[in-house]
Structures are given as structure tokens and as C-alpha cells.
Motif scaffolding. Sequence first.
Motif, mmCIF file in Angstrom:
data_model
loop_
_atom_site.group_PDB
_atom_site.id
_atom_site.type_symbol
_atom_site.label_atom_id
_atom_site.label_comp_id
_atom_site.label_asym_id
_atom_site.label_seq_id
_atom_site.Cartn_x
_atom_site.Cartn_y
_atom_site.Cartn_z
ATOM 1 N N LYS A 1 0.820 -1.211 0.000
ATOM 2 C CA LYS A 1 0.000 0.000 0.000
ATOM 3 C C LYS A 1 0.855 1.263 0.000
ATOM 4 C CE LYS A 1 -3.976 -1.847 2.572
ATOM 5 N NZ LYS A 1 -4.828 -1.655 3.788
ATOM 6 N N TYR A 2 2.042 1.173 0.598
ATOM 7 C CA TYR A 2 2.864 2.357 0.800
ATOM 8 C C TYR A 2 3.907 2.558 -0.285
ATOM 9 C CZ TYR A 2 0.565 1.693 5.261
ATOM 10 O OH TYR A 2 -0.391 1.501 6.225
ATOM 11 N N TYR A 3 3.962 1.637 -1.254
ATOM 12 C CA TYR A 3 4.839 1.847 -2.399
ATOM 13 C C TYR A 3 4.331 3.060 -3.178
ATOM 14 C CZ TYR A 3 7.174 -2.697 -1.892
ATOM 15 O OH TYR A 3 7.910 -3.757 -1.433
ATOM 16 N N ARG A 4 5.243 3.820 -3.749
ATOM 17 C CA ARG A 4 4.864 5.046 -4.440
ATOM 18 C C ARG A 4 5.090 4.940 -5.948
ATOM 19 N NH1 ARG A 4 3.952 9.535 -1.248
ATOM 20 N NH2 ARG A 4 4.124 9.109 0.994
ATOM 21 N N PHE A 5 4.270 5.678 -6.677
ATOM 22 C CA PHE A 5 4.337 5.623 -8.128
ATOM 23 C C PHE A 5 4.153 7.029 -8.693
ATOM 24 C CE2 PHE A 5 2.019 5.424 -12.203
ATOM 25 C CZ PHE A 5 2.942 4.716 -12.957
ATOM 26 N N THR A 6 4.900 7.325 -9.763
ATOM 27 C CA THR A 6 4.774 8.594 -10.479
ATOM 28 C C THR A 6 4.521 8.294 -11.955
ATOM 29 O OG1 THR A 6 6.236 9.794 -8.960
ATOM 30 C CG2 THR A 6 5.949 10.721 -11.167
ATOM 31 N N GLY A 7 3.500 8.904 -12.502
ATOM 32 C CA GLY A 7 3.200 8.677 -13.915
ATOM 33 C C GLY A 7 1.970 9.445 -14.364
ATOM 34 N N VAL A 8 1.831 9.597 -15.689
ATOM 35 C CA VAL A 8 0.675 10.247 -16.306
ATOM 36 C C VAL A 8 0.080 9.285 -17.323
ATOM 37 C CG1 VAL A 8 -0.140 12.200 -17.672
ATOM 38 C CG2 VAL A 8 1.720 12.521 -16.024
ATOM 39 N N MET A 9 -1.227 9.041 -17.202
ATOM 40 C CA MET A 9 -1.892 8.083 -18.088
ATOM 41 C C MET A 9 -3.267 8.586 -18.473
ATOM 42 S SD MET A 9 -0.902 4.591 -16.046
ATOM 43 C CE MET A 9 -0.865 5.424 -14.455
ATOM 44 N N LYS A 10 -3.767 8.143 -19.610
ATOM 45 C CA LYS A 10 -5.118 8.493 -20.042
ATOM 46 C C LYS A 10 -6.142 7.711 -19.222
ATOM 47 C CE LYS A 10 -3.872 9.540 -24.837
ATOM 48 N NZ LYS A 10 -4.094 9.170 -26.272
ATOM 49 N N ARG A 11 -7.183 8.393 -18.789
ATOM 50 C CA ARG A 11 -8.237 7.725 -18.023
ATOM 51 C C ARG A 11 -9.018 6.724 -18.871
ATOM 52 N NH1 ARG A 11 -10.830 10.547 -13.414
ATOM 53 N NH2 ARG A 11 -12.833 10.546 -14.472
ATOM 54 N N TYR A 12 -8.954 6.893 -20.185
ATOM 55 C CA TYR A 12 -9.742 6.024 -21.044
ATOM 56 C C TYR A 12 -8.972 4.803 -21.525
ATOM 57 C CZ TYR A 12 -12.618 10.142 -20.757
ATOM 58 O OH TYR A 12 -13.350 11.189 -20.265
ATOM 59 N N ASN A 13 -7.764 4.608 -20.995
ATOM 60 C CA ASN A 13 -7.047 3.368 -21.261
ATOM 61 C C ASN A 13 -7.737 2.212 -20.555
ATOM 62 O OD1 ASN A 13 -5.064 4.598 -22.770
ATOM 63 N ND2 ASN A 13 -3.578 4.726 -21.104
ATOM 64 N N GLU A 14 -7.512 1.005 -21.051
ATOM 65 C CA GLU A 14 -8.031 -0.179 -20.359
ATOM 66 C C GLU A 14 -7.311 -0.323 -19.015
ATOM 67 O OE1 GLU A 14 -10.492 -2.093 -21.255
ATOM 68 O OE2 GLU A 14 -10.836 -1.044 -23.162
ATOM 69 N N LEU A 15 -7.998 -0.915 -18.050
ATOM 70 C CA LEU A 15 -7.424 -1.088 -16.723
ATOM 71 C C LEU A 15 -6.108 -1.859 -16.785
ATOM 72 C CD1 LEU A 15 -7.513 -0.987 -13.626
ATOM 73 C CD2 LEU A 15 -8.955 -3.035 -13.680
ATOM 74 N N GLU A 16 -6.060 -2.886 -17.618
ATOM 75 C CA GLU A 16 -4.856 -3.692 -17.715
ATOM 76 C C GLU A 16 -3.654 -2.864 -18.177
ATOM 77 O OE1 GLU A 16 -7.792 -4.530 -18.710
ATOM 78 O OE2 GLU A 16 -8.267 -6.341 -17.579
ATOM 79 N N GLN A 17 -3.897 -1.869 -19.048
ATOM 80 C CA GLN A 17 -2.802 -1.002 -19.500
ATOM 81 C C GLN A 17 -2.255 -0.173 -18.342
ATOM 82 O OE1 GLN A 17 -5.312 0.532 -23.026
ATOM 83 N NE2 GLN A 17 -3.207 0.796 -23.725
ATOM 84 N N VAL A 18 -3.156 0.373 -17.536
ATOM 85 C CA VAL A 18 -2.740 1.195 -16.398
ATOM 86 C C VAL A 18 -1.960 0.354 -15.391
ATOM 87 C CG1 VAL A 18 -3.555 2.592 -14.460
ATOM 88 C CG2 VAL A 18 -4.685 2.771 -16.695
#
Length: 367
Positions: free
Chosen positions: A325-342
Motif C-alpha cells: 500500500k505504501y509503495y509510491r508511483f509517479t506517472g501520467v496516463m489516459k483515463r480512457y485506457n483499459e485497466l490492464e494497461q494502467v
Amino acid sequence: MEKEELHKKLDNFLAGNNKESVDGELFSLLVRMDECRKKACPPNKERMWKHVRNALKLSRRRELMRKWAVAAAIVMPLTVGLCFYDYRSDEVVPVPENMGKRHQVSLTLNDGRVLQVQQWNNDSVIQESGTGILVSVGQQMIYHAEKVQLKEEIFNTLSVPRSTEYQVQLSDGTRVWLNSESELRYPVDFVSTERKVFLRGEAYFQVAKDTNKPFRVVVNDMMVEALGTGFNINAYQDDNCLRTTLVEGKVRISYSDTRQECILVPGEQAVLKEGVLTSGQVNVDDIIAWKKGRFVFSDMPLEIIANQLERWYDVEIRFDDTVAKYYRFTGVMKRYNELEQVLGLIEETTNVRFKVEGRQVKVFRNL
């Protein structure tokens, strides 16, 4: 000249070019056209042409006939949707194939009726206590107050479920973008000395200026007051805090329980957490990225990211390992991508892996 301008507005509306700025003249035209449609129901094209021409007192009929034919073709199919309102028909309106029952934007009228606004295949005009409501298919809802004096405010409630977002333009011209799993309760016309609405979830407000009527948003025990302002409010319960971010103008934040108050300037965010109100500088573009169809995660814990993904993709994310839960992530993605892509992008740069089983997602650490 005035008729030509009105005709141009109608052409633009039918082409989808000006649905965000429907003025009183154009709205009255749409209402008249819809009344003509009712009188010609069951459809009778000759009678409909007659009613449209008489209502608008058009000259140059031959030149305009072709374009009015387009307008009638749009209005005539509204029969099913409007009868559903006015006559409480039990007829089931077909649901588009890409719109499941779980993800229907709903409008609750003052009398308690609940209308599924995204089920219709055509733009619709309805009435609520003297206020016209234009429902634009799959996009937004526009309120236009007619010259009717209401003795008290009549409220509607717009509910936006998971996996969906929606826009509404209130009767004063204020525009509101509602994020997924959010709800806005508001008067169909602002007849009081203030413009007060009630929010649950997240929304971006572009407030129309009216120095005589302050605009106030109530979120639990917190109130945000604005005059001619653009701001975002995030008030999801699972985030355990309320965030107000100012994009332009000025807002006053007040918390009644402890009588705390602060005034924000553009680029600042107020956070109410555990009864304490604080403020500071933030990156505004990151905060309102959802409004532009993007996820922006800036050194964000996976637990917070999971909350956003759950609301947008309507899934349940479970952490089998609490540490993840406490691992951190930085990124920018389209909301309309498939969940698997995100999820795949998160896996590439974070020491976790995901397992999708239907609407449930499990998170594991890579040991």
C-alpha cells in the motif's frame, strides 16, 4: 437580421458546436419546437412544418425549408423520452449497448422521480417547475430558468456513478464537471439571496459572476464560498479528508465545528483533515487532470491510486500484502485506457504485480 442570427445559432446547435452556451433565445426556440413535436404526435410532417413556421413567423420559407427539415428530424424522435417524463409512461427506454445499468447518470426531480439521462438516443428538453432542462445525449445538462417566480427553491439531484463523468450548467450559468461516484444537489433556479449547492465526491466549478448572490458549496460541515471563480473540490469519504484547490479567482473556506477559516489565492489548496484546516501551494494542473481525461500520479502511494482506479474502473482492489500500500508511483496516463494497461505501467516501475479476476484486483509484492 435577428432571424438569421437565430437560424445560425440553431444550425450550430444541431451540429454540436455550441451546446455549452445555449442562451435564452435559442432555448425558447428548442422548447417551441418540442411543443410542435407534441402537437404533431403521432408524427405528421406537414402539420409539424406548419406549427414550426407559425411559432417562429418565418419568412423566406423556401430558402429555410431544407434546414428546418433537419431540425424537425432531430426533434421528432424525442417523443419517447419526453412522454416518459410528462406522462410517467411505463415504457422501457432502450439502453445503448455500451451503457450498463451500473453506470447510469441519474437525475432525481423534486417530486422524487429518478430519470436515467444517458439512456436517450437524442437531445431532450424537459420542464421542472418553470425551468427548462436541455439534456444533451451523453454529454451534459443545461438549465435555463423561464420567467416564473418560484416562492421557494426547488431542488434536483444529479448522481454520477463509477466509471462515468458528467457536466451540468446551472440556471445562473455556473458550469460543474462531476467526477465518477459523485453527487450534486442544487436548485433548478436560484431564487434565494445566495446560490447554495451540496456536493458529495469530486467536482470542478466554473462559477458565473453575481456579486449580489454569493456562490456556496456545502460539503459535510465545510463550506466553500466563491465569486466568479474556478475551483476543484475533492470530498470522497475513502480519502478521509476534504481538499479544495483554487484555479482562478478567490474562495473562502470555513469549517463550522471549530470556526476555522482561510482564504485561498490561485495555486493554493486547503485541506480539512481530522478537524484541522490547513493550506499550501500545489500543482493545480495535476489536481484537475481528471477533468481533461488524465490520471496524474506524483509520488503517490498505491493505496491512494487504488481508490481512484476503483472509482473509475468500478473494481475492488485488494492488497494481500499491507506493505505494498505504501509503495509510491509517479506517472501520467489516459483515463480512457483499459485497466490492464494502467496496471501494466505501474508494474513496470514499481515492485508489485496485479492479478485481475473479474471485478476484483489483487496486489502482490515481488519478493
